[in-house]
Motif scaffolding. Structure first.
Motif, short mmCIF file in Angstrom:
data_model
loop_
_atom_site.label_atom_id
_atom_site.label_comp_id
_atom_site.label_asym_id
_atom_site.label_seq_id
_atom_site.Cartn_x
_atom_site.Cartn_y
_atom_site.Cartn_z
N GLU A 1 4.34 5.64 4.11
CA GLU A 1 3.81 7.02 4.06
C GLU A 1 4.89 7.98 4.10
N LEU B 1 2.06 12.90 -3.35
CA LEU B 1 3.02 14.13 -3.32
C LEU B 1 4.47 13.27 -3.15
N GLU C 1 0.78 -1.31 0.15
CA GLU C 1 -0.05 -0.03 -0.02
C GLU C 1 0.92 1.32 0.00
N SER D 1 -3.96 6.72 8.31
CA SER D 1 -4.13 6.45 9.63
C SER D 1 -3.95 4.79 9.73
N GLN E 1 -6.72 1.18 6.16
CA GLN E 1 -6.88 0.53 4.93
C GLN E 1 -5.93 -0.70 5.15
N ASP F 1 9.07 8.34 1.03
CA ASP F 1 8.35 8.47 -0.33
C ASP F 1 7.91 7.38 -0.99
N GLY F 2 6.71 6.91 -1.25
CA GLY F 2 6.27 5.66 -1.76
C GLY F 2 6.47 5.59 -3.21
N GLY G 1 0.71 5.24 0.88
CA GLY G 1 -0.12 6.18 1.78
C GLY G 1 -0.95 5.60 2.69
N1 SAH Z 1 -5.06 4.67 3.36
C1 SAH Z 1 -5.17 5.69 4.32
C2 SAH Z 1 -5.51 6.92 3.31
C3 SAH Z 1 -4.86 8.11 3.82
S1 SAH Z 1 -4.93 9.39 2.75
C4 SAH Z 1 -6.13 5.33 5.43
O1 SAH Z 1 -6.54 4.23 5.50
O2 SAH Z 1 -6.15 6.23 6.30
C5 SAH Z 1 -3.51 9.27 1.62
C6 SAH Z 1 -2.25 9.06 2.20
O3 SAH Z 1 -1.22 9.09 1.35
C7 SAH Z 1 -1.82 10.54 3.08
O4 SAH Z 1 -1.44 10.05 4.44
C8 SAH Z 1 -0.62 10.79 2.30
O5 SAH Z 1 0.54 11.51 3.24
C9 SAH Z 1 -0.03 9.76 1.67
N2 SAH Z 1 0.65 10.14 0.55
C10 SAH Z 1 0.69 10.75 -0.39
N3 SAH Z 1 1.67 10.78 -1.35
C11 SAH Z 1 2.48 9.70 -0.91
C12 SAH Z 1 3.73 9.26 -1.43
N4 SAH Z 1 4.27 9.79 -2.46
N5 SAH Z 1 4.49 8.34 -0.66
C13 SAH Z 1 3.75 7.80 0.47
N6 SAH Z 1 2.45 8.25 0.96
C14 SAH Z 1 2.04 9.21 0.30
#
Ligand code: SAH
Length: 227
Positions: free
Chosen positions: A121, A223, A98, A103, A106, A148-149, A100
């Protein structure tokens, strides 16, 4: 309230409230009983701020700090369904990456259904908070990292599925490259302002992925860099 009581929930965070949410998801078209059971088993109220806990079983996204949101339960259930039912030619879905963590919700739902969940994250505080929640909830098959993902997690790949929970204008090539032949990448693709298409990309070695758009969704942006 001690942790055990908090996890169990009471009133608006109780098991019964969770069952009501699941009824609603079922009426909304989520049909995989194992996914619905995972939505009953994971205490979503633990993944939001305590002040917001009474709203945790409404079918809506909620703020989790740092300008980010926990996705709407329907979207979590739908994406989970797309991932766990993505198996082709009898190859099971066992390892999921995954991007992102947010929280951690997911990832927690997926952890009930597949053998290993890897989650990345880019925001330090969210990554650390989710990591300690995974430990408290004893979700031992989740590995998380603050990074960074965009480059995925090559050492742990390839994955049966990659799930991206932030809006991508275009899909980072490294993520597609870490999906095994026949596996899928599931995530929102489109402009970062406005809505995106939830896409399922079926990856095949040496060929472009086959893309199926499932429905309109609205996610926070993907991002680059850590913060
Ligand atoms: N799956 C999460 C949804 C979070 S919202 C849940 O169940 O709560 C999306 C998340 O993606 C944010 O926390 C944001 O910081 C992260 N995100 C955005 N771009 C990212 C990247 N390049 N690498 C890792 N995380 C990223």
């Amino acid at each position: 309230m001690n942790m055990e009581a908090r996890i169990r929930g009471i009133g608006m965070t109780s098991h019964r409230t969770r069952l009501r949410l699941v009824d609603r998801l079922r009426r909304g078209g989520i049909s995989d009983e194992s996914v619905l059971q995972a939505m009953v088993d994971v205490p979503r109220h633990c993944f939001v701020d305590e002040a917001m806990a009474t709203r945790a079983y409404e079918d809506c996204s909620l703020p989790i700090g740092e300008g980010q949101t926990i996705s709407q339960p329907y979207v979590v259930a739908l994406m989970t369904e797309l991932v766990v039912n993505s198996s082709m030619h009898g190859q099971p879905v066992e390892r999921v990456l995954e991007i992102g963590t947010g929280s951690g919700y997911q990832a927690a739902v997926l952890s009930k259904l597949v053998d290993h969940v890897y989650t990345l994250e880019r925001i330090r505080s969210l990554s650390h908070r989710a990591g300690s929640l995974f430990r408290q909830l004893e979700l031992r098959n989740i590995k998380s990292r603050y990074v960074d993902g965009v480059d995925g997690w090559a050492e742990e790949g390839p994955f049966d599925a990659v799930i991206v929970t932030a809006a991508m204008e275009s899909v980072p090539p490294a993520l597609l490259a870490q999906v095994r032949h026949g596996g899928v990448l599931v995530g929102p693709v489109g402009p970062q302002r406005g809505s995106q298409q939830l896409a399922v990309m079926r990856c095949r070695d040496d060929k472009p992925p086959q893309i199926q758009n499932v429905e309109d969704v609205k996610f926070v942006p993907f991002l680059s860099g850590r913060c």
